[in-house]
Design an enzyme around this catalytic site. Structure first.
Site, PDB file in Angstrom:
ATOM      1  N   ASP A  20       0.889  -1.157  -0.079  1.00 31.09           N
ATOM      2  CA  ASP A  20       0.106   0.179   0.162  1.00 31.09           C
ATOM      3  C   ASP A  20       0.945   1.395   0.097  1.00 31.09           C
ATOM      4  O   ASP A  20       1.601   1.510   0.990  1.00 31.09           O
ATOM      5  CB  ASP A  20      -0.987  -0.060   1.116  1.00 31.09           C
ATOM      6  CG  ASP A  20      -1.622   1.129   1.356  1.00 31.09           C
ATOM      7  OD1 ASP A  20      -1.852   2.016   0.614  1.00 31.09           O
ATOM      8  OD2 ASP A  20      -1.987   1.395   2.555  1.00 31.09           O
ATOM      9  N   ASP A  24      -3.966   3.910   2.702  1.00 32.49           N
ATOM     10  CA  ASP A  24      -5.484   3.781   3.055  1.00 32.49           C
ATOM     11  C   ASP A  24      -5.836   2.331   3.238  1.00 32.49           C
ATOM     12  O   ASP A  24      -6.806   1.945   3.407  1.00 32.49           O
ATOM     13  CB  ASP A  24      -6.187   4.031   1.706  1.00 32.49           C
ATOM     14  CG  ASP A  24      -5.864   3.223   0.481  1.00 32.49           C
ATOM     15  OD1 ASP A  24      -4.969   2.105   0.541  1.00 32.49           O
ATOM     16  OD2 ASP A  24      -6.426   3.269  -0.610  1.00 32.49           O
ATOM     17  N   ASP A  28      -1.771  -1.132  -3.797  1.00 34.36           N
ATOM     18  CA  ASP A  28      -2.256  -0.378  -4.998  1.00 34.36           C
ATOM     19  C   ASP A  28      -0.967  -0.696  -6.104  1.00 34.36           C
ATOM     20  O   ASP A  28       0.153  -1.257  -5.750  1.00 34.36           O
ATOM     21  CB  ASP A  28      -2.518   1.108  -4.558  1.00 34.36           C
ATOM     22  CG  ASP A  28      -1.235   1.465  -3.816  1.00 34.36           C
ATOM     23  OD1 ASP A  28      -0.282   1.346  -3.998  1.00 34.36           O
ATOM     24  OD2 ASP A  28      -1.824   2.122  -2.810  1.00 34.36           O
ATOM     25  N   ASP A 199     -10.003 -16.735 -15.717  1.00 33.38           N
ATOM     26  CA  ASP A 199     -10.809 -17.080 -14.670  1.00 33.38           C
ATOM     27  C   ASP A 199     -11.744 -18.208 -14.761  1.00 33.38           C
ATOM     28  O   ASP A 199     -12.501 -18.083 -15.705  1.00 33.38           O
ATOM     29  CB  ASP A 199     -11.235 -15.819 -13.944  1.00 33.38           C
ATOM     30  CG  ASP A 199     -12.105 -16.197 -12.734  1.00 33.38           C
ATOM     31  OD1 ASP A 199     -11.071 -16.498 -11.906  1.00 33.38           O
ATOM     32  OD2 ASP A 199     -13.101 -16.023 -12.660  1.00 33.38           O
ATOM     33  N   HIS A 321      -4.413 -17.325  -4.302  1.00 31.22           N
ATOM     34  CA  HIS A 321      -5.229 -16.459  -3.500  1.00 31.22           C
ATOM     35  C   HIS A 321      -6.759 -17.269  -3.035  1.00 31.22           C
ATOM     36  O   HIS A 321      -7.355 -16.557  -2.416  1.00 31.22           O
ATOM     37  CB  HIS A 321      -5.830 -15.160  -4.211  1.00 31.22           C
ATOM     38  CG  HIS A 321      -6.679 -15.413  -5.727  1.00 31.22           C
ATOM     39  ND1 HIS A 321      -6.136 -15.967  -6.690  1.00 31.22           N
ATOM     40  CD2 HIS A 321      -7.800 -15.071  -5.973  1.00 31.22           C
ATOM     41  CE1 HIS A 321      -6.897 -16.207  -7.560  1.00 31.22           C
ATOM     42  NE2 HIS A 321      -8.250 -15.749  -7.100  1.00 31.22           N
ATOM     43  N   ASP A 322      -6.959 -18.392  -3.633  1.00 29.71           N
ATOM     44  CA  ASP A 322      -7.932 -19.109  -3.124  1.00 29.71           C
ATOM     45  C   ASP A 322      -7.917 -20.230  -2.326  1.00 29.71           C
ATOM     46  O   ASP A 322      -8.728 -20.954  -1.976  1.00 29.71           O
ATOM     47  CB  ASP A 322      -8.876 -19.870  -4.514  1.00 29.71           C
ATOM     48  CG  ASP A 322      -9.349 -18.619  -5.474  1.00 29.71           C
ATOM     49  OD1 ASP A 322      -9.858 -17.568  -4.928  1.00 29.71           O
ATOM     50  OD2 ASP A 322      -9.506 -19.068  -6.695  1.00 29.71           O
TER      51      ASP A 322
HETATM   52  O1  TEU Z   1     -11.961 -19.202  -8.728  1.00 33.68           O
HETATM   53  C1  TEU Z   1     -12.764 -20.260  -8.996  1.00 33.68           C
HETATM   54  C2  TEU Z   1     -13.374 -20.951  -8.043  1.00 33.68           C
HETATM   55  O2  TEU Z   1     -14.323 -21.602  -8.121  1.00 33.68           O
HETATM   56  C3  TEU Z   1     -12.558 -21.144  -6.777  1.00 33.68           C
HETATM   57  O3  TEU Z   1     -13.051 -20.914  -5.731  1.00 33.68           O
HETATM   58  C4  TEU Z   1     -12.350 -22.690  -6.760  1.00 33.68           C
HETATM   59  O4  TEU Z   1     -13.446 -23.325  -6.616  1.00 33.68           O
HETATM   60  C5  TEU Z   1     -11.320 -23.176  -5.728  1.00 33.68           C
HETATM   61  O5  TEU Z   1     -10.304 -22.274  -5.752  1.00 33.68           O
HETATM   62  C6  TEU Z   1     -11.186 -24.487  -5.860  1.00 33.68           C
HETATM   63  O6  TEU Z   1     -10.619 -24.848  -4.737  1.00 33.68           O
HETATM   64  C7  TEU Z   1     -11.657 -17.975  -9.442  1.00 33.68           C
HETATM   65  C8  TEU Z   1     -10.951 -17.044  -8.605  1.00 33.68           C
HETATM   66  O7  TEU Z   1      -9.636 -17.480  -8.468  1.00 33.68           O
HETATM   67  C9  TEU Z   1     -11.825 -16.746  -7.167  1.00 33.68           C
HETATM   68  O8  TEU Z   1     -11.057 -16.055  -6.628  1.00 33.68           O
HETATM   69  C10 TEU Z   1     -12.985 -16.005  -7.710  1.00 33.68           C
HETATM   70  O9  TEU Z   1     -13.942 -16.103  -6.513  1.00 33.68           O
HETATM   71  C11 TEU Z   1     -13.869 -17.127  -8.621  1.00 33.68           C
HETATM   72  O10 TEU Z   1     -13.099 -17.381  -9.847  1.00 33.68           O
HETATM   73  C12 TEU Z   1     -15.204 -16.114  -9.320  1.00 33.68           C
HETATM   74  O11 TEU Z   1     -14.509 -15.313 -10.091  1.00 33.68           O
END
Ligand code: TEU
Length: 544
Positions: A20, A24, A28, A199, A321-322
């Protein structure tokens, strides 16, 4: 497969949590620019930037309200152009996240659809209910009903959203949607973007809207996973857009098996360069991802070997990130965090394929230290809590489930230093910083010669310089309860990677007496032993 990207090492930035620059509390673009020297010092050559487009932020930018503008919290288009130029100066390419299964409900297209413009209604999937019932029995990725009333409830019209209510799915039957998206892609490629991470790309084309077979989650998925229509769209986008710019694409392809992954990356068909498969990320779940079980290393090894031998070119990743952080998930985050983090990195780089690293992985960041749902921002986690409530699951159990699976675990701010705000922000961070930033941070790693970060840098260098690691074939040598060993071979030369998943010393099931090319311990282990989370890359002296 475009060979020039095959040998890339990709570093994923989640802009909100990276750096950042204006206090904020939200990362960014200028913050990213300020860290380009650091990124370059890592030895990576491509940045995958999670969405920076304008968005109401229901799903942290994966809900886009303007594909041709930058989210004001992240900066301006001028900042973005500067980022591209500064990255280019350092020979770093940038790929953007392309989210084209859905838009935000605040996108102009959806707003005009709601205002009754037929043209834009046809941009989305709007279906009639039947006698007070929903259009079909499908499920949704975010644990809710995928149909939401569209306009006046009396009309019994619903729009489809496979993700949140604020992410209506686009209607890929409509050629105008195709033209709009192709135009958006050209817009960014013209600016100098090198390609896209696409995605949930294999769900974009729904081939039927009939009821689906009943599943614990995602009923209806057989009607939209990797359909023929999706293949056709990808082929056209490749021909009409990507090839013209020699652009690179990696698809996020959910629930693909090896055959589907092969089809999606087949050179003759001409669709995607590579795909992210998820089977190895599912090794510690039961049925759906929110129900976790104890991690058994052997299961992970089996899946890795299956993909390494089944698909010629894999994307090698353990974090994004998921997903919860790999440290704490596949290795212990306690006493042996450092050895464990290095071993997982060693494993990743030793596998055959393109290596993808998620910010913070290079310093062994761990899962968020959240204490209650109030500290979690992720929409998916909040939906899961609601769903679990309706299933009658009571609280400590609901929280236990969410704490372990929440995507916010990996989204905590990057830990740059031990100063307040972890060097991430001078303000109030948008998401709780992990209190371990005092000891786990980049500055500390930079001052240690044998830390995780220097090990990471040795790995990137080695991967770039070793033909065997880049192009060699993969053969499993051993996959036991806690030890995984495999060889990489090219032109009669061989390297063997040995990875211990045990936090205790174990007997080595394979001969480790060759030349040690790289190890996460300073000195050689006693013959026949592997120390906690030991990683060895061994040159086969017989082949020399
Ligand atoms: O993720 C797709 C998604 O469905 C994930 O939650 C997936 O099921 C999981 O990672 C598997 O364990 C993508 C993006 O990476 C996520 O951040 C978004 O929320 C999603 O699509 C919707 O755009």
């Amino acid at each position: 497969m475009l060979s020039k990207y095959k040998d890339s090492i990709v570093y994923q930035i989640y802009p909100r949590s990276f750096c950042d620059s204006d206090g904020d509390g939200v990362g960014d673009i200028r913050g990213i620019i300020s860290k380009l020297d650091y990124i370059s010092s890592l030895g990576v050559d491509v940045i995958w930037l999670s969405p920076v487009y304008k968005s109401p932020n229901d799903d942290n930018g994966y809900d886009i309200s303007d594909y041709k503008d930058i989210q004001p919290e992240f900066g301006t288009m001028a900042d973005f152009d500067e980022l591209l130029a500064e990255a280019k100066r350092r020979e770093i390419k940038i790929i953007m996240d392309l989210v084209i299964n859905h838009t935000s409900d605040e996108h102009e297209w959806f707003r005009r659809a709601k205002a009754g413009e037929e043209k834009y209604k046809n941009y989305y999937i709007i279906k009639k209910g039947k006698n007070g019932k929903l259009p079909n029995n499908w499920g949704n990725f975010f644990a809710e009903c995928p149909w939401e009333p569209f306009g006046d409830p009396a009309n019994e019209e619903y729009y489809l959203h496979l993700f949140s209510k604020k992410q209506p799915d686009l209607n890929w039957y409509n050629p105008e949607v195709y033209d709009e998206i192709a135009d958006i892609m050209r817009f960014w490629l013209e600016r100098g973007v090198a390609g896209f991470r696409c995605d949930v790309i294999n769900v974009i084309f729904k081939e039927s809207f009939a009821d689906g077979e009943k599943h614990l989650a995602l009923t209806g998925k057989e009607h939209y996973l990797s359909t023929e229509g999706c293949h056709k769209i990808l082929q056209s986008l490749r021909r009409d857009v990507m090839d013209k710019y020699e652009a690179f694409t990696v698809g996020e392809t959910v629930m693909v098996d090896i055959q589907k992954a092969k089809d999606l990356t087949d050179i003759e068909r001409g669709e995607l360069d590579m795909v992210f498969a998820f089977e190895h990320m599912e090794c510690d779940q039961i049925g759906v991802k929110w129900f976790k079980t104890r991690f058994k290393p052997k299961k992970l090894m089996k899946i890795l070997t299956k993909w390494q031998t089944g698909l010629d070119w894999n994307t090698c990743y353990l974090e994004n990130h998921d997903q919860p952080r790999s440290v704490g998930r596949f290795v212990d985050s306690g006493e042996h965090r450092e050895a464990g983090a290095k071993m997982l990195l060693g494993l990743l780089f030793a596998l055959r394929g393109t290596t993808y690293i998620y910010q913070g992985q290079e310093i062994g960041m761990t899962n968020g230290a959240f204490e209650s749902l109030d500290e979690i921002m992720d929409i998916e986690s909040h939906n899961v809590d609601k769903m679990a409530r309706t299933l009658g699951i009571i609280n400590p159990f609901r929280w236990h489930l969410i704490k372990r699976t929440s995507r916010d675990n990996a989204r905590t701010p990057m830990q740059w230093s031990a100063e307040d705000g972890a060097g991430f922000t001078k303000g109030a961070p948008w998401l709780k910083i992990n209190p371990n930033y005092k000891t786990v941070n980049v500055e500390k790693e930079e001052s240690t010669e044998d830390g995780i970060l220097s090990f990471f840098r040795r790995l990137t260098k080695l991967k770039k310089s070793s033909d065997i690691l880049r192009d060699g074939s993969f053969t499993e040598v051993y996959a036991g309860k806690n030890v995984y060993a495999f060889s990489r071979e090219l032109n009669g030369k061989k390297l063997i990677a040995v990875c211990s998943f045990s936090k205790k010393e174990v007997k080595s099931p394979i001969d480790t007496s060759g030349d040690i090319i790289l190890s996460n311990y300073e000195k050689r282990s006693a013959v026949g032993k592997l120390r906690p989370y030991e990683f060895l890359l061994i040159g086969d002296s017989r082949e020399k």
